[in-house]
Design an enzyme around this catalytic site. Structure first.
Site, PDB file in Angstrom:
ATOM      1  CB  SER A 168      -7.492  20.453   8.452  1.00  0.00           C
ATOM      2  OG  SER A 168      -8.780  21.060   8.876  1.00  0.00           O
ATOM      3  CG  ASP A 267      -7.315  28.029   6.220  1.00  0.00           C
ATOM      4  OD1 ASP A 267      -8.785  27.810   6.400  1.00  0.00           O
ATOM      5  OD2 ASP A 267      -6.589  27.314   6.366  1.00  0.00           O
TER       6      ASP A 267
END
Length: 324
Positions: A168, A267
């Protein structure tokens, strides 16, 4: 006695809450856990070290169970945790569990960097801390009797096999560090062999693919960036968050030889990760790039749900990338 309720100045759910008295509550971080002399499940050892006292940069080091001589040389992984630049830690339980598994399977010495967090320490501080940590690791390749060296790195680190990795926001850091390593030399002339980016946090003002279009400036990606780097030149199209934006350095300049990008079907950052992989391949970068997509999973599942079949398989894939 009446309880005192603090006034909230700003909050970003599920990350942080800022109060008018200057205090900050982190909402989404997993609990701190101490290092382990030997993890009972994997046999991995860990210890916490100080990289720099001023500025304050620390790390958790990992060493797999050695199966040969005590001088066994292993690849080195410099890892950057996720959390939107404002939560989580190299010392958190979820990253400890995840890295124990990865270190064991990849047979790698890992340095998980504790960079300083926003909003107390706004970007680009996290990038500077991360670069300083990488330079500190590289310095162990050079004989210098006047500087304290960590034995796990000097005894077991193979400085011809240095990798970067992150999830991330940490994957965002990996990209920006790799770009910098393409133009600035590391101590001892160390080169980055490979880098993996899992669910990288990239964003931009103009939507791509399946990204939402309505009230884009109120969305989570935009709001996080505004919180952690309010003075960013170009705002949400700053090259550090949007590698395809105006003025972004060429991806051909990535300072590594191999690249692995992983994305997940559910996602919201998926399309940016795929775009990044394709843009690297279409650039004049001379390295080898790979893309892995996991179906049916969301953001950072391999850390948040480390024991599931898909998480186990992805960690195994990351390990094979390092072992190659």
């Amino acid at each position: 006695m009446a309880s005192i309720t603090k006034e909230v100045e700003k909050e970003l759910i599920p990350f942080v809450r800022l109060y008018k008295d200057g205090s900050i509550e982190r909402l989404g971080s997993s609990p701190y856990v101490p290092p382990s002399p030997q993890d009972p499940e994997t046999g991995v050892s860990s210890q916490d070290i100080t990289i720099s006292q001023d500025p304050s940069i620390s790390a958790r080091l990992y060493l797999p169970k050695l199966n040969q001589t005590h001088n066994q040389k292993l690849s080195i992984l410099v890892y950057f945790h996720g959390g939107g630049f404002c939560i989580e830690s190299a010392f958190s339980s979820d990253h400890q569990r995840y890295l124990n598994s990865l270190v064991s399977q990849a047979q790698v010495v890992a340095v998980s960097v504790e960079y300083r967090l926003a909003p107390e320490h706004l970007l680009p501080i996290a990038y500077e801390d991360s670069w300083a940590a990488l330079q500190w690791v590289a310095s162990h390749s050079v004989d210098d009797d006047g500087v304290h060296k960590e034995q796990w790195l000097t005894s077991h680190g193979d400085f011809k096999r240095v990798f970067l990795g992150g999830d991330s926001a940490g994957a965002n850091i990996v990209h920006n560090i790799a770009i910098r390593a393409g133009v600035e030399m590391l101590h001892g002339g160390v080169k980055i062999l490979g880098a993996f980016l899992t669910h990288p946090f990239f964003w931009g003002l103009k939507p791509i693919g399946s990204e939402y279009t309505a009230e884009r400036e109120k969305g989570l990606g935009y709001s996080i960036w505004k919180l952690v780097y309010p003075s960013a030149p170009g705002g949400i199209d700053n090259p550090m968050i949007n590698p395809f934006g105006p003025g972004a350095p060429s991806l051909a300049g990535l300072g590594c030889s191999r690249l692995l990008v992983t994305v997940s079907e559910k996602d919201k950052l998926r399309d940016r990760g795929i775009l990044y992989y394709n843009a690297v391949r279409e650039s004049e970068w001379k390295g080898e790039a790979e893309l892995v997509e996991v179906e049916g999973e969301g953001h950072a599942f391999q850390i948040l749900n480390c024991g599931t079949e898909n998480a186990i398989n992805l960690i195994k894939r990351l390990a094979s990338f390092i072992l190659k």
